[in-house]
Design an enzyme around this catalytic site. Structure first.
Site, PDB file in Angstrom:
ATOM      1  N   THR A 117       0.815  -1.218   0.000  1.00  0.00           N
ATOM      2  CA  THR A 117       0.000   0.000   0.000  1.00  0.00           C
ATOM      3  C   THR A 117       0.850   1.271   0.000  1.00  0.00           C
ATOM      4  OG1 THR A 117      -1.547   1.284   1.336  1.00  0.00           O
ATOM      5  CG2 THR A 117      -0.093  -0.165   2.542  1.00  0.00           C
ATOM      6  N   TYR A 141      -1.479   0.014  10.270  1.00  0.00           N
ATOM      7  CA  TYR A 141      -1.778  -0.686   9.012  1.00  0.00           C
ATOM      8  C   TYR A 141      -0.585  -0.585   8.050  1.00  0.00           C
ATOM      9  CZ  TYR A 141      -3.712  -1.336   4.323  1.00  0.00           C
ATOM     10  OH  TYR A 141      -3.916  -1.730   3.023  1.00  0.00           O
TER      11      TYR A 141
HETATM   12  N1  LIG Z   1      -8.754  -1.336  -1.334  1.00  0.00           N
HETATM   13  C1  LIG Z   1      -7.710  -0.512  -1.413  1.00  0.00           C
HETATM   14  O1  LIG Z   1      -7.840   0.662  -1.803  1.00  0.00           O
HETATM   15  C2  LIG Z   1      -6.335  -1.010  -1.038  1.00  0.00           C
HETATM   16  C3  LIG Z   1      -5.254  -0.139  -1.173  1.00  0.00           C
HETATM   17  C4  LIG Z   1      -3.976  -0.602  -0.845  1.00  0.00           C
HETATM   18  C5  LIG Z   1      -3.793  -1.910  -0.426  1.00  0.00           C
HETATM   19  N2  LIG Z   1      -4.877  -2.733  -0.289  1.00  0.00           N
HETATM   20  C6  LIG Z   1      -4.635  -4.120   0.152  1.00  0.00           C
HETATM   21  O2  LIG Z   1      -5.194  -4.991  -0.809  1.00  0.00           O
HETATM   22  C7  LIG Z   1      -5.685  -6.179  -0.193  1.00  0.00           C
HETATM   23  C8  LIG Z   1      -7.103  -6.425  -0.609  1.00  0.00           C
HETATM   24  O3  LIG Z   1      -7.910  -5.293  -0.281  1.00  0.00           O
HETATM   25  P1  LIG Z   1      -9.488  -5.325  -0.502  1.00  0.00           P
HETATM   26  O4  LIG Z   1      -9.947  -3.916  -0.578  1.00  0.00           O
HETATM   27  O5  LIG Z   1      -9.796  -6.270  -1.593  1.00  0.00           O
HETATM   28  O6  LIG Z   1      -9.941  -5.909   0.910  1.00  0.00           O
HETATM   29  P2  LIG Z   1     -11.118  -6.955   1.252  1.00  0.00           P
HETATM   30  O7  LIG Z   1     -11.391  -6.806   2.705  1.00  0.00           O
HETATM   31  O8  LIG Z   1     -12.249  -6.787   0.308  1.00  0.00           O
HETATM   32  O9  LIG Z   1     -10.418  -8.360   0.978  1.00  0.00           O
HETATM   33  C9  LIG Z   1      -9.602  -9.001   1.936  1.00  0.00           C
HETATM   34  C10 LIG Z   1     -10.051 -10.449   2.016  1.00  0.00           C
HETATM   35  O10 LIG Z   1      -9.198 -11.155   2.910  1.00  0.00           O
HETATM   36  C11 LIG Z   1      -9.990 -12.030   3.709  1.00  0.00           C
HETATM   37  N3  LIG Z   1      -9.234 -12.282   4.939  1.00  0.00           N
HETATM   38  C12 LIG Z   1      -8.871 -11.382   5.893  1.00  0.00           C
HETATM   39  N4  LIG Z   1      -8.170 -11.984   6.866  1.00  0.00           N
HETATM   40  C13 LIG Z   1      -8.077 -13.312   6.539  1.00  0.00           C
HETATM   41  C14 LIG Z   1      -7.479 -14.441   7.147  1.00  0.00           C
HETATM   42  N5  LIG Z   1      -6.850 -14.360   8.329  1.00  0.00           N
HETATM   43  N6  LIG Z   1      -7.578 -15.632   6.525  1.00  0.00           N
HETATM   44  C15 LIG Z   1      -8.232 -15.755   5.342  1.00  0.00           C
HETATM   45  N7  LIG Z   1      -8.815 -14.715   4.720  1.00  0.00           N
HETATM   46  C16 LIG Z   1      -8.751 -13.494   5.310  1.00  0.00           C
HETATM   47  C17 LIG Z   1     -11.310 -11.287   3.910  1.00  0.00           C
HETATM   48  O11 LIG Z   1     -12.403 -12.147   4.213  1.00  0.00           O
HETATM   49  C18 LIG Z   1     -11.485 -10.605   2.551  1.00  0.00           C
HETATM   50  O12 LIG Z   1     -12.210 -11.424   1.647  1.00  0.00           O
HETATM   51  C19 LIG Z   1      -5.473  -5.986   1.308  1.00  0.00           C
HETATM   52  O13 LIG Z   1      -4.279  -6.633   1.675  1.00  0.00           O
HETATM   53  C20 LIG Z   1      -5.328  -4.486   1.449  1.00  0.00           C
HETATM   54  O14 LIG Z   1      -4.535  -4.156   2.562  1.00  0.00           O
HETATM   55  C21 LIG Z   1      -6.132  -2.312  -0.599  1.00  0.00           C
END
Ligand SMILES: NC(=O)c1ccc[n+]([C@@H]2O[C@H](COP(=O)([O-])OP(=O)(O)OC[C@H]3O[C@@H](n4cnc5c(N)ncnc54)[C@H](O)[C@@H]3O)[C@@H](O)[C@H]2O)c1
Length: 326
Positions: A117, A141
């Site tokens: 991120t 985070y």
């Molecule tokens: N959305 C953004 O703008 C953004 C920006 C930068 C980085 N990210 C990173 O991208 C990744 C995905 O983001 P997203 O927006 O799709 O989030 P999201 O919450 O939609 O997806 C994360 C998924 O991980 C699963 N999960 C969480 N902990 C778990 C565990 N212990 N075991 C198994 N499954 C688990 C959740 O059920 C969920 O389906 C994350 O790592 C987030 O930090 C997102």
């Protein structure tokens, strides 16, 4: 057909990447505890309802499906919550990533693409932000993501792990086919919140800070379409093992849009008025975050297709209408 373990593949970005993996001839094997993700979002391969806190379960998945590489999305991803509850974030994002890396090491799986991120840069010293910018997270985070990047580096040096970390800016939009899209609970991302305000699902949008040193006083972010993020994962995956110079890439369009611009775009696309109230700045929100993604372009050959905010908003609106029916 190569099988790719997609941790967090029932979530927002993971499900879009699973769709693209399938389209490009891979089998996406989703590993998700469904704490935030949705069973309906897993359509292009098997779902293992598992938790990364269980190393044996990860090991079994790697063996059962003869996994070739891992794309690691699973994490807790709310900045504010991480400040209030760092314990949850270090456990889920760091300790559970240790489980994953150890299980991969034991199973001899040596390729991983990791969701990182722009939050790990902290307050920008210069814009646009490139990968040489100082890493100085201002919330737990961001620190958890930096920790995992550091682990990947040392595993890479010691064990020959091939890794790429992709530092996303603001993920946005939805699958243009409308099959999947963003559905977080609670939702904290701006575009869906603006759509909720436009449709009445949210009474009023809160605009945090209207006195920033930006042209209209509201904060500026780089919105990158979720399909472009998915494309970058495929490009990174296909390059693993082929020796690129870098392991870390920023992913953004290089264009910043203010909160007011997002509101105006949603009003234009939906034809609806967005009620909003101006409130004070949120602690830890930099005025502007914009990516320099030149490295991803030159080394991964990645160019975002969605360059215009309106085009991103159109896909989010299309998904909203199909999913929420308003
Ligand atoms: N959305 C953004 O703008 C953004 C920006 C930068 C980085 N990210 C990173 O991208 C990744 C995905 O983001 P997203 O927006 O799709 O989030 P999201 O919450 O939609 O997806 C994360 C998924 O991980 C699963 N999960 C969480 N902990 C778990 C565990 N212990 N075991 C198994 N499954 C688990 C959740 O059920 C969920 O389906 C994350 O790592 C987030 O930090 C997102």
């Amino acid at each position: 057909m190569k099988s790719i373990l997609v941790t967090g593949g029932a979530g927002y970005i993971g499900s879009h990447t699973a769709k693209l993996l399938h389209k490009q001839g891979y089998q996406p094997v989703v590993f998700d505890n469904l704490s935030m993700g949705h069973e309906w979002a897993v359509k292009w391969g098997p779902l293992i309802e598992g938790d990364l806190n269980n190393r044996e379960q990860i090991g079994k998945a790697l063996e059962d499906y003869q996994i070739d590489a891992v794309i690691h999305f699973a994490a807790s991803a709310y900045v504010g919550e991480s400040v209030e509850n760092p314990r949850k974030y270090f456990r889920n994002n760091v300790a559970n990533s240790i489980n994953l890396l150890e299980a991969m090491d034991d199973a001899g799986v040596r390729k991983i693409v990791f969701s990182s991120t722009c939050a790990l840069y902290g307050n920008p010293e210069k814009l646009p932000l490139d990968e040489t910018h100082r890493e100085d997270p201002i919330n737990p985070y961001g620190d958890t993501k930096l920790f995992v990047e550091r682990m990947l580096k040392w595993y890479g040096e010691a064990n020959g792990l091939d890794w790429t970390a992709l530092r996303y800016f603001n993920a946005s939009g939805a699958d243009p086919d409308g099959e999947i899209g963003e559905d977080h609970d609670p939702e904290t991302h701006l575009i869906p919140l603006v759509i909720y305000a436009a449709t009445g699902k949210l009474k009023q949008l809160k605009v945090f800070g209207t006195d920033y040193d930006t042209p209209d006083g509201t904060a500026i972010r780089d919105y990158i379409h979720v399909n472009d993020l998915a494309e970058a994962h495929l490009a990174a995956l296909n390059k693993l093992g082929n020796g690129t110079d870098s392991n870390i890439y920023n992913l953004g369009t290089g264009k910043g849009h203010s909160v007011m611009e997002v509101i105006r775009s949603v009003e234009k696309i939906t034809g609806l008025k967005v009620p909003f109230e101006e409130t004070s700045r949120r602690a830890g929100d930099p005025p502007e975050l914009v990516a320099d993604s030149g490295l991803a372009q030159s080394e991964l050959g990645w160019i975002p297709n969605f360059q215009k905010l309106d085009d991103i908003v159109k896909t989010a609106w299309h998904w909203h209408q199909k999913h929420h029916g308003s």
